[in-house]
Design a protein around this motif. Structure first.
Motif, mmCIF file in Angstrom:
data_model
loop_
_atom_site.group_PDB
_atom_site.id
_atom_site.type_symbol
_atom_site.label_atom_id
_atom_site.label_comp_id
_atom_site.label_asym_id
_atom_site.label_seq_id
_atom_site.Cartn_x
_atom_site.Cartn_y
_atom_site.Cartn_z
ATOM 1 N N ASP A 152 26.709 29.055 -31.500
ATOM 2 C CA ASP A 152 27.442 28.300 -32.518
ATOM 3 C C ASP A 152 27.083 26.820 -32.512
ATOM 4 O OD1 ASP A 152 28.709 30.537 -33.439
ATOM 5 O OD2 ASP A 152 30.618 30.140 -32.448
ATOM 6 N N ILE A 153 26.801 26.267 -31.346
ATOM 7 C CA ILE A 153 26.459 24.845 -31.289
ATOM 8 C C ILE A 153 24.958 24.614 -31.288
ATOM 9 C CG2 ILE A 153 28.610 24.188 -30.154
ATOM 10 C CD1 ILE A 153 27.126 24.026 -27.524
ATOM 11 N N GLY A 154 24.176 25.690 -31.456
ATOM 12 C CA GLY A 154 22.735 25.544 -31.619
ATOM 13 C C GLY A 154 21.928 25.651 -30.347
ATOM 14 N N LEU A 155 22.526 26.130 -29.271
ATOM 15 C CA LEU A 155 21.788 26.306 -28.026
ATOM 16 C C LEU A 155 21.322 27.745 -27.893
ATOM 17 C CD1 LEU A 155 24.112 24.353 -25.596
ATOM 18 C CD2 LEU A 155 21.922 23.613 -26.503
ATOM 19 N N PRO A 156 20.260 27.982 -27.149
ATOM 20 C CA PRO A 156 19.825 29.370 -26.941
ATOM 21 C C PRO A 156 20.812 30.102 -26.039
ATOM 22 C CG PRO A 156 18.513 27.891 -25.608
ATOM 23 C CD PRO A 156 19.368 27.025 -26.489
ATOM 24 N N GLY A 157 20.828 31.418 -26.162
ATOM 25 C CA GLY A 157 21.702 32.230 -25.322
ATOM 26 C C GLY A 157 21.251 32.211 -23.875
ATOM 27 N N ASN A 158 22.142 32.556 -22.979
ATOM 28 C CA ASN A 158 21.846 32.573 -21.556
ATOM 29 C C ASN A 158 21.480 33.993 -21.159
ATOM 30 O OD1 ASN A 158 21.613 32.024 -18.890
ATOM 31 N ND2 ASN A 158 23.719 31.393 -18.571
ATOM 32 N N LEU A 181 29.904 28.255 -21.022
ATOM 33 C CA LEU A 181 30.154 28.762 -22.370
ATOM 34 C C LEU A 181 29.554 30.153 -22.554
ATOM 35 C CD1 LEU A 181 29.403 25.587 -24.489
ATOM 36 C CD2 LEU A 181 31.630 26.465 -23.799
ATOM 37 N N SER A 182 30.201 30.943 -23.394
ATOM 38 C CA SER A 182 29.673 32.269 -23.694
ATOM 39 C C SER A 182 28.450 32.141 -24.608
ATOM 40 C CB SER A 182 30.748 33.115 -24.377
ATOM 41 O OG SER A 182 31.028 32.601 -25.658
#
Length: 78
Positions: free
Chosen positions: A56-62, A49-50
């Protein structure tokens, strides 16, 4: 609790014995391995996922993706 666990073990053993008698040991083992493999594939993967979708789904960015160089057609100079 222990009695319920023993009941499940006995029922499971009887079910496996019935399957082995009806279909054979190799087909039963192959079906079990296929079921385990299929269950493993159904787990959700978020690595593709970008960053925007991850936020948007509440995860931290990569952060690792920030370091990747991406070639864009707009960067090509003639």
């Amino acid at each position: 609790m222990r009695e319920a666990q023993l009941l499940v073990v006995d029922t499971l053993a009887a079910t496996v014995d019935d399957l082995c008698r009806k279909f054979g040991a190799w087909k039963t083992a192959r079906a079990l391995l296929f079921a385990i493999w299929r269950h493993r594939q159904t787990t959700n993967q978020v690595s593709h996922l970008s960053d925007r979708m991850r936020r948007d789904i509440g995860l931290p960015g990569n952060e690792d993706r920030l370091l990747e160089a991406k070639l864009s057609l707009w960067d090509v100079r003639l």
